[in-house]
Enzyme design. Structure first.
Site, PDB file in Angstrom:
ATOM      1  N   PRO A 167     -21.580  -7.402  36.918  1.00 40.23           N
ATOM      2  CA  PRO A 167     -22.664  -6.752  36.160  1.00 40.23           C
ATOM      3  C   PRO A 167     -22.106  -5.635  35.276  1.00 40.23           C
ATOM      4  O   PRO A 167     -21.354  -4.787  35.753  1.00 40.23           O
ATOM      5  CB  PRO A 167     -23.566  -6.168  37.249  1.00 40.23           C
ATOM      6  CG  PRO A 167     -23.192  -6.871  38.502  1.00 40.23           C
ATOM      7  CD  PRO A 167     -21.750  -7.256  38.353  1.00 40.23           C
ATOM      8  N   GLU A 168     -22.422  -5.679  34.001  1.00 38.75           N
ATOM      9  CA  GLU A 168     -22.031  -4.610  33.091  1.00 38.75           C
ATOM     10  C   GLU A 168     -23.276  -3.810  32.717  1.00 38.75           C
ATOM     11  O   GLU A 168     -24.357  -4.071  33.236  1.00 38.75           O
ATOM     12  CB  GLU A 168     -21.309  -5.202  31.874  1.00 38.75           C
ATOM     13  CG  GLU A 168     -19.970  -5.833  32.276  1.00 38.75           C
ATOM     14  CD  GLU A 168     -18.961  -5.870  31.129  1.00 38.75           C
ATOM     15  OE1 GLU A 168     -19.099  -5.071  30.193  1.00 38.75           O
ATOM     16  OE2 GLU A 168     -18.045  -6.703  31.184  1.00 38.75           O
TER      17      GLU A 168
END
Ligand SMILES: [Zn+2]
Length: 270
Positions: A2-3
Site C-alpha cells: 500500500p502506498e
C-alpha cells in the site's frame, strides 16, 4: 505494498462510517505486527467515540476523544468495514467493533503493519521527522531544488526520501520521473530549478490521479475486499521494463537504484 493513494483511499472509504461512532469493543487475535499491538488497546479505546480519521504520510490516525490509534498497513495490510460477527479468517488480526453494528477489521498476512496508541500522535517518534505532505502547498519544486543542492545521490531515491517529501513510493516516483522526462539515475544536485518545478507538479498529478482511481474502485467500501487494482492501466513505466515505451516505442530499461527496481525510457528521460 500500500502506498499513499491506497492509504488515502482507505481513509476516505472508512471515515464516513467510523467518525462519530462509539467503539464497543476491540478484539485482538494476534498482537505480533511490526511492533506488538499494546496489551491495553481494548481498555483504552472501548467506550470512546471516534472523532476523525486522518492521514499523515502512510499512517492512518484514528483520533478518539482521548488518544489516537496510529495504524500503518505495512507490506500487505488492509483496513475495511465488515458486519459485526463476521467470522475471522486466518490473517484477520484485529476487529474494532462499533455501536453501528459494523466493525473495522485489520487484515495483514505478512504482519509488517502497525497498530499503536498515542496521546500525542504528531510528536510520536514515527511521525516526528516526516517531511511535508506532497499534495499540500508545503511541497513544491523549489523545495526539491533547494534540498538537492550539493547532493550526489540519484534523483529517484532523493524524491523517495521521507524527509524530503512523504508518500512518494516506488510506483509514483517512477511515473512522475517519466512524466517529467527526467532520467532517474541523474544526480539530484545537478537538476535545474525548472526541471524540479515540473517534477513536483508531476508528483502531485500522479498521486492525485491514483487517489481518484482508488476512490472509484472502492466506492462500495463496505464488504469490499480492500484490494483494488486501481491505476494499473495508466502506468507508463512502473513494472514495464523491457516493454516498448507508450510514447516513443523505445524499449524501457530496468535498473536498480537504492535497492529498488527502476524503469525508465532512455529516449524520453534525460
Ligand atoms: Zn519513450
Amino acid at each position: 505494498m500500500p502506498e499513499l493513494p491506497e492509504v488515502e483511499t482507505t481513509r476516505r472509504g472508512i471515515a464516513p462510517h467510523v467518525e462519530g461512532q462509539r467503539v464497543s469493543r476491540v478484539v485482538v487475535r494476534d498482537r505480533r505486527l511490526r511492533w506488538p499491538i499494546p496489551e491495553d488497546l481494548d481498555v483504552r479505546l472501548s467506550g470512546q467515540r471516534i472523532v476523525t480519521v486522518e492521514r499523515r504520510a502512510k499512517y492512518l490516525l484514528i483520533n478518539a476523544e482521548v488518544g489516537t490509534l496510529i495504524s500503518h498497513l505495512g507490506m500487505s495490510g488492509n483496513l475495511r468495514l465488515v458486519e459485526a460477527g463476521l467470522p475471522a479468517g486466518k490473517h484477520e488480526h484485529v476487529d474494532i467493533e462499533l455501536e453501528s453494528g459494523l466493525m473495522l477489521r485489520y487484515t495483514d498476512p505478512r504482519r509488517f503493519g502497525a497498530m499503536l496508541w498515542s496521546q500525542d500522535p504528531l510528536n510520536h517518534q514515527l511521525l516526528l521527522r516526516l517531511g511535508p505532505e506532497p499534495l499540500t502547498d508545503l511541497f513544491d519544486g523549489e523545495r526539491l531544488f533547494q534540498l538537492s543542492r550539493g547532493r550526489s545521490m540519484a534523483v529517484k531515491p532523493f524524491i523517495m526520501d521521507n524527509a524530503v517529501v512523504v508518500g512518494v513510493g516506488n510506483i509514483y516516483a517512477t511515473e512522475a520521473l517519466f512524466a517529467a522526462g527526467i532520467d532517474p539515475r541523474r544526480a539530484a544536485g545537478g537538476i535545474s530549478r525548472a526541471r524540479y518545478l515540473k517534477l513536483a507538479i508531476e508528483i502531485k498529478r500522479v498521486l492525485a490521479a491514483a487517489i481518484e482511481l482508488g476512490g472509484t474502485t472502492l466506492r462500495d467500501f463496505i464488504g469490499g475486499d480492500g484490494q483494488p487494482g486501481y491505476f494499473q492501466q495508466t502506468l507508463f513505466a512502473y513494472g514495464r521494463g523491457g516493454l516498448p515505451c507508450k510514447v516513443c516505442g523505445t524499449e524501457l530499461r530496468d535498473v536498480k537504484l537504492g535497492q529498488r527496481a527502476s524503469v525508465f525510457c532512455p529516449r524520453c528521460q534525460r
